[in-house]
Design a protein around this motif. Structure first.
Motif, PDB file in Angstrom:
ATOM      1  N   SER A   1       0.809  -1.219   0.000  1.00 34.44           N
ATOM      2  CA  SER A   1       0.000   0.000   0.000  1.00 34.44           C
ATOM      3  C   SER A   1       0.844   1.271   0.000  1.00 34.44           C
ATOM      4  O   SER A   1       0.417   2.315  -0.459  1.00 34.44           O
ATOM      5  CB  SER A   1      -0.941   0.004   1.191  1.00 34.44           C
ATOM      6  OG  SER A   1      -0.185  -0.046   2.362  1.00 34.44           O
ATOM      7  N   ALA A   2       2.069   1.199   0.520  1.00 31.13           N
ATOM      8  CA  ALA A   2       2.913   2.396   0.584  1.00 31.13           C
ATOM      9  C   ALA A   2       3.179   2.961  -0.798  1.00 31.13           C
ATOM     10  O   ALA A   2       3.567   4.115  -0.937  1.00 31.13           O
ATOM     11  CB  ALA A   2       4.228   2.061   1.263  1.00 31.13           C
ATOM     12  N   ARG A   3       2.962   2.167  -1.825  1.00 26.68           N
ATOM     13  CA  ARG A   3       3.312   2.617  -3.175  1.00 26.68           C
ATOM     14  C   ARG A   3       2.122   3.134  -3.962  1.00 26.68           C
ATOM     15  O   ARG A   3       2.252   3.431  -5.129  1.00 26.68           O
ATOM     16  CB  ARG A   3       3.952   1.458  -3.919  1.00 26.68           C
ATOM     17  CG  ARG A   3       5.262   1.112  -3.267  1.00 26.68           C
ATOM     18  CD  ARG A   3       5.863  -0.113  -3.857  1.00 26.68           C
ATOM     19  NE  ARG A   3       7.235  -0.233  -3.403  1.00 26.68           N
ATOM     20  CZ  ARG A   3       8.179  -0.842  -4.086  1.00 26.68           C
ATOM     21  NH1 ARG A   3       7.893  -1.387  -5.245  1.00 26.68           N
ATOM     22  NH2 ARG A   3       9.395  -0.919  -3.610  1.00 26.68           N
ATOM     23  N   LEU A   4       0.979   3.204  -3.314  1.00 26.29           N
ATOM     24  CA  LEU A   4      -0.212   3.697  -4.019  1.00 26.29           C
ATOM     25  C   LEU A   4      -0.347   5.203  -3.800  1.00 26.29           C
ATOM     26  O   LEU A   4      -0.221   5.692  -2.688  1.00 26.29           O
ATOM     27  CB  LEU A   4      -1.454   2.988  -3.470  1.00 26.29           C
ATOM     28  CG  LEU A   4      -2.777   3.388  -4.099  1.00 26.29           C
ATOM     29  CD1 LEU A   4      -2.892   2.841  -5.522  1.00 26.29           C
ATOM     30  CD2 LEU A   4      -3.944   2.876  -3.257  1.00 26.29           C
ATOM     31  N   HIS A   5      -0.592   5.935  -4.877  1.00 28.98           N
ATOM     32  CA  HIS A   5      -0.816   7.380  -4.787  1.00 28.98           C
ATOM     33  C   HIS A   5      -2.152   7.686  -5.451  1.00 28.98           C
ATOM     34  O   HIS A   5      -2.277   7.539  -6.665  1.00 28.98           O
ATOM     35  CB  HIS A   5       0.288   8.146  -5.518  1.00 28.98           C
ATOM     36  CG  HIS A   5       1.656   7.879  -4.975  1.00 28.98           C
ATOM     37  ND1 HIS A   5       2.233   8.663  -4.004  1.00 28.98           N
ATOM     38  CD2 HIS A   5       2.548   6.913  -5.261  1.00 28.98           C
ATOM     39  CE1 HIS A   5       3.431   8.181  -3.717  1.00 28.98           C
ATOM     40  NE2 HIS A   5       3.640   7.122  -4.466  1.00 28.98           N
ATOM     41  N   ASN A   6      -3.120   8.099  -4.655  1.00 28.01           N
ATOM     42  CA  ASN A   6      -4.419   8.490  -5.209  1.00 28.01           C
ATOM     43  C   ASN A   6      -4.540  10.003  -5.178  1.00 28.01           C
ATOM     44  O   ASN A   6      -4.505  10.620  -4.110  1.00 28.01           O
ATOM     45  CB  ASN A   6      -5.557   7.863  -4.402  1.00 28.01           C
ATOM     46  CG  ASN A   6      -5.708   6.388  -4.697  1.00 28.01           C
ATOM     47  OD1 ASN A   6      -5.215   5.906  -5.715  1.00 28.01           O
ATOM     48  ND2 ASN A   6      -6.381   5.667  -3.823  1.00 28.01           N
ATOM     49  N   PHE A   7      -4.668  10.586  -6.370  1.00 24.53           N
ATOM     50  CA  PHE A   7      -4.707  12.044  -6.491  1.00 24.53           C
ATOM     51  C   PHE A   7      -6.095  12.522  -6.880  1.00 24.53           C
ATOM     52  O   PHE A   7      -6.764  11.908  -7.713  1.00 24.53           O
ATOM     53  CB  PHE A   7      -3.763  12.513  -7.610  1.00 24.53           C
ATOM     54  CG  PHE A   7      -2.303  12.253  -7.369  1.00 24.53           C
ATOM     55  CD1 PHE A   7      -1.569  13.073  -6.522  1.00 24.53           C
ATOM     56  CD2 PHE A   7      -1.657  11.202  -8.010  1.00 24.53           C
ATOM     57  CE1 PHE A   7      -0.213  12.857  -6.325  1.00 24.53           C
ATOM     58  CE2 PHE A   7      -0.300  10.975  -7.812  1.00 24.53           C
ATOM     59  CZ  PHE A   7       0.418  11.801  -6.970  1.00 24.53           C
ATOM     60  N   LEU A   8      -6.483  13.662  -6.323  1.00 25.29           N
ATOM     61  CA  LEU A   8      -7.622  14.400  -6.853  1.00 25.29           C
ATOM     62  C   LEU A   8      -7.045  15.457  -7.791  1.00 25.29           C
ATOM     63  O   LEU A   8      -6.111  16.180  -7.423  1.00 25.29           O
ATOM     64  CB  LEU A   8      -8.403  15.063  -5.711  1.00 25.29           C
ATOM     65  CG  LEU A   8      -9.737  15.684  -6.112  1.00 25.29           C
ATOM     66  CD1 LEU A   8     -10.745  14.600  -6.512  1.00 25.29           C
ATOM     67  CD2 LEU A   8     -10.309  16.516  -4.959  1.00 25.29           C
ATOM     68  N   LEU A   9      -7.580  15.512  -9.000  1.00 23.89           N
ATOM     69  CA  LEU A   9      -7.113  16.497  -9.979  1.00 23.89           C
ATOM     70  C   LEU A   9      -8.006  17.729  -9.873  1.00 23.89           C
ATOM     71  O   LEU A   9      -9.226  17.621 -10.041  1.00 23.89           O
ATOM     72  CB  LEU A   9      -7.185  15.919 -11.398  1.00 23.89           C
ATOM     73  CG  LEU A   9      -6.502  14.561 -11.606  1.00 23.89           C
ATOM     74  CD1 LEU A   9      -6.662  14.104 -13.061  1.00 23.89           C
ATOM     75  CD2 LEU A   9      -5.026  14.640 -11.232  1.00 23.89           C
ATOM     76  N   CYS A  10      -7.394  18.875  -9.569  1.00 23.35           N
ATOM     77  CA  CYS A  10      -8.172  20.101  -9.356  1.00 23.35           C
ATOM     78  C   CYS A  10      -7.706  21.182 -10.309  1.00 23.35           C
ATOM     79  O   CYS A  10      -6.554  21.178 -10.761  1.00 23.35           O
ATOM     80  CB  CYS A  10      -7.958  20.616  -7.931  1.00 23.35           C
ATOM     81  SG  CYS A  10      -8.381  19.423  -6.672  1.00 23.35           S
ATOM     82  N   ASP A  11      -8.610  22.130 -10.551  1.00 27.94           N
ATOM     83  CA  ASP A  11      -8.229  23.329 -11.307  1.00 27.94           C
ATOM     84  C   ASP A  11      -7.160  24.063 -10.494  1.00 27.94           C
ATOM     85  O   ASP A  11      -7.348  24.320  -9.307  1.00 27.94           O
ATOM     86  CB  ASP A  11      -9.470  24.211 -11.498  1.00 27.94           C
ATOM     87  CG  ASP A  11      -9.170  25.432 -12.337  1.00 27.94           C
ATOM     88  OD1 ASP A  11      -9.790  25.572 -13.397  1.00 27.94           O
ATOM     89  OD2 ASP A  11      -8.315  26.262 -11.927  1.00 27.94           O
ATOM     90  N   VAL A  12      -6.058  24.380 -11.153  1.00 25.33           N
ATOM     91  CA  VAL A  12      -4.922  24.930 -10.427  1.00 25.33           C
ATOM     92  C   VAL A  12      -5.259  26.290  -9.799  1.00 25.33           C
ATOM     93  O   VAL A  12      -4.697  26.658  -8.767  1.00 25.33           O
ATOM     94  CB  VAL A  12      -3.689  25.003 -11.375  1.00 25.33           C
ATOM     95  CG1 VAL A  12      -3.751  26.198 -12.293  1.00 25.33           C
ATOM     96  CG2 VAL A  12      -2.388  24.923 -10.632  1.00 25.33           C
ATOM     97  N   ARG A  13      -6.210  27.014 -10.382  1.00 24.36           N
ATOM     98  CA  ARG A  13      -6.545  28.340  -9.840  1.00 24.36           C
ATOM     99  C   ARG A  13      -7.714  28.282  -8.867  1.00 24.36           C
ATOM    100  O   ARG A  13      -7.650  28.820  -7.776  1.00 24.36           O
ATOM    101  CB  ARG A  13      -6.872  29.310 -10.978  1.00 24.36           C
ATOM    102  CG  ARG A  13      -5.621  29.891 -11.617  1.00 24.36           C
ATOM    103  CD  ARG A  13      -5.965  31.024 -12.575  1.00 24.36           C
ATOM    104  NE  ARG A  13      -6.852  30.562 -13.641  1.00 24.36           N
ATOM    105  CZ  ARG A  13      -6.427  30.000 -14.775  1.00 24.36           C
ATOM    106  NH1 ARG A  13      -5.143  29.852 -14.987  1.00 24.36           N
ATOM    107  NH2 ARG A  13      -7.276  29.595 -15.690  1.00 24.36           N
TER     108      ARG A  13
END
Ligand SMILES: CC(C)(COP(=O)(O)OP(=O)(O)OC[C@H]1O[C@@H](n2cnc3c(N)ncnc32)[C@H](O)[C@@H]1OP(=O)(O)O)[C@@H](O)C(=O)NCCC(=O)NCCS
Length: 176
Positions: A62-74
């Motif tokens: 599990s240490a190698r899992l990266h779950n990202f939320l992609l957001c508008d940078v502004r």
């Protein structure tokens, strides 16, 4: 692997439990597609898995899992989600488990933008290749990945018997 990724239009930051409604909105917007991809296609179940980091491939630590939320940078408005597993299924492979944009933000080059940024960040190593699993009925995504250079087939799997509700996957790879 960096905690956050930033491109011209996107901030990819680690997802938290507080993001569950945003994540459910992204899965829910892709509801028709989810049915084609897997037996488990309930947006709420998938959202819980994603925010709690339970969307791991079998046998990946599990240490190698990266779950990202992609957001508008502004504005920080949620645009999509990205799941990356480092060192799976081998030490020199990075695996994109999921990339979903909300339909309102598809077709505007954001998918390409975040993938190219990810490749740039990964290039110093240790990963030498980037892999993705794609549902064979997801023809739009197949075209997307092939256009990005994922042209090496590393695996295929699927239901043994054909049926209107069957599922099958192809695994594609590109060199970093
Ligand atoms: C697949 C996905 C991540 C692509 O991101 P996107 O921002 O919509 O795609 P882009 O605008 O960056 O398009 C990049 C290229 O992919 C191709 N492409 C993207 N969407 C396409 C579509 N619906 N039909 C045909 N080609 C498509 C285009 O040819 C485009 O190249 P071009 O600009 O030279 O024509 C996004 O559409 C999405 O989230 N789809 C639903 C979920 C999904 O299928 N995820 C992938 C699971 S493996």
């Amino acid at each position: 692997m960096a905690e956050t990724l930033r491109s011209a239009r996107i901030l990819a930051r680690p997802v938290t439990n507080a993001d569950i409604r945003a994540v459910a909105g992204i899965y829910g917007g892709n509801r028709d597609l989810l049915v084609l991809l897997d037996r488990e296609h309930d947006p709420l179940v998938l959202s819980r898995r994603f925010t709690q980091g339970l969307n791991l491939p079998q046998s990946a630590p599990s240490a190698r899992l990266h779950n990202f939320l992609l957001c508008d940078v502004r504005t920080e408005q949620p645009l999509g989600l990205l799941s990356l597993c480092m060192g799976y299924p081998a030490g020199d492979v990075a695996y994109i488990g999921e990339l979903f944009l909300h339909p309102s933000f598809q077709g505007a080059g954001l998918g390409r933008e975040i993938c190219l940024r990810l490749e740039q960040v990964l290039r110093p190593g240790p990963a030498k290749t980037l892999r993705v699993g794609v549902g064979l009925r997801n023809w739009n995504a197949l075209r997307f990945w092939v256009k990005l250079g994922f042209t090496h087939v590393t695996g295929m799997s699927g239901d043994r018997h054909f049926s209107p509700h069957g599922h099958a996957f192809i695994e594609l790879e590109k060199n970093l």
